[in-house]
Design an enzyme around this catalytic site. Structure first.
Site, short mmCIF file in Angstrom:
data_model
loop_
_atom_site.label_atom_id
_atom_site.label_comp_id
_atom_site.label_asym_id
_atom_site.label_seq_id
_atom_site.Cartn_x
_atom_site.Cartn_y
_atom_site.Cartn_z
N ASP A 1 0.81 -1.22 0.00
CA ASP A 1 0.00 0.00 0.00
C ASP A 1 0.84 1.27 0.00
OD1 ASP A 1 -2.34 -1.52 0.03
OD2 ASP A 1 -2.39 -1.60 2.22
N GLU A 2 2.05 1.19 -0.54
CA GLU A 2 2.94 2.36 -0.58
C GLU A 2 3.28 2.76 -2.01
OE1 GLU A 2 3.96 4.20 1.90
OE2 GLU A 2 3.10 2.99 3.52
#
Length: 288
Positions: free
Chosen positions: A232-233
């Protein structure tokens, strides 16, 4: 003569900012007989980086596509550019990965049927059999790869082989509730789009709507991003929010969140298919 839609091409470039870039590209295209339909550019002063998207018509080229591509490569080398040249007639092929939630899947398939997404849906891949009736309804091949801790690597290798055989250009994670392995991510750089059910980086992890409800938030959001090895980066493509109040229950937040997820994911997918995204580091420039 080719139709105007089939004769267009899109050039995306990024490089260190310096004088003469715009003129060099415009003169090159003019010299080959290309007609620029629209051009958009952005300079990031902090990074000293230049970005541009040019869409042009090739119906009156004095040369041919090979010569034009060679000319673009020469300009790119002179300015140290990274670039991508794509042609409108080259239809992208996408694979949609899902688990059991169907709202994003239905939305993508309906938008594709309506002609909003310029691509072919090559297949739907899932770790559960539940959504096979949806695939049948839309006439799309459905493949099940059950995933657990013991078979994850072998199943992902089988998925990669299937994607390669089908010449898939883009993988869309439409609420696919699995973390992709490092090898799959590495094999598909900037070619996997995920929808995250919160406004990153807030409320990451499990049960984001429960977290938001407990905090009494006044907005909730959704985020579409490219997948990288850092969970999720990855570079964010599109985000949106909606207002909530103290009257809203967790179920209300989930309902509103799913509406957001549909729109945010389809917007990101369309931007990718239309060659409107440039990635620089962990950031994106998304042209309108």
């Amino acid at each position: 003569m080719a139709s105007s839609s089939d004769s267009t091409a899109t050039l995306l470039v990024s490089c260190k900012d310096r004088r003469g870039i715009v003129a060099a590209l415009a003169q090159l295209l003019y010299g080959h007989g290309a007609n620029i339909l629209d051009a958009d550019q952005h300079t990031d002063a902090d990074m000293g980086q230049f970005f541009q998207r040019i869409r042009f018509d090739m119906r009156e080229l004095h040369t041919d596509r090979v010569a034009l591509a060679h000319g673009i490569a020469e300009v790119a080398e002179r300015f140290g550019m990274q670039y991508r040249l794509s042609y409108a007639g080259e239809t992208r092929r996408i694979a949609i990965f899902v688990s059991k939630y169907d709202h994003c899947l239905y939305d993508l398939l309906l938008r594709h049927r309506a002609g909003e997404l310029a691509c072919e849906v090559a297949m739907i891949v899932s770790n559960h059999p539940d959504l096979e009736p949806v695939a049948r309804q839309f006439g799309v091949d459905f493949h099940v790869f059950p995933i657990d801790a013991d078979n994850r690597q072998s199943q992902e290798q089988a998925e990669l082989a299937l994607l390669a055989a089908a010449k898939v250009d883009l993988v869309v994670l439409a609420r696919y509730m699995q973390i992709l392995g490092a090898d799959m991510v590495a094999r598909l750089p900037q070619a996997i789009i995920n929808i995250h059910h919160s406004f990153l980086p807030a409320f990451v992890g499990k049960k984001p709507y429960h977290q938001a409800h407990e905090r009494g938030v006044k907005i909730i959001g959704a985020t579409a991003h490219y997948v990288t090895e850092e969970l999720d980066e990855g570079p964010i493509i599109h985000q949106d929010v909606t207002h909530v109040t103290h009257h809203d229950s967790v179920a209300d937040l989930v309902r509103k969140g799913r509406d957001l997820e549909r729109v945010v994911l389809s917007t990101a997918v369309r931007a990718h298919l239309e060659d409107r995204i440039l990635v620089f580091g962990n950031r994106t420039v998304v042209f309108e």
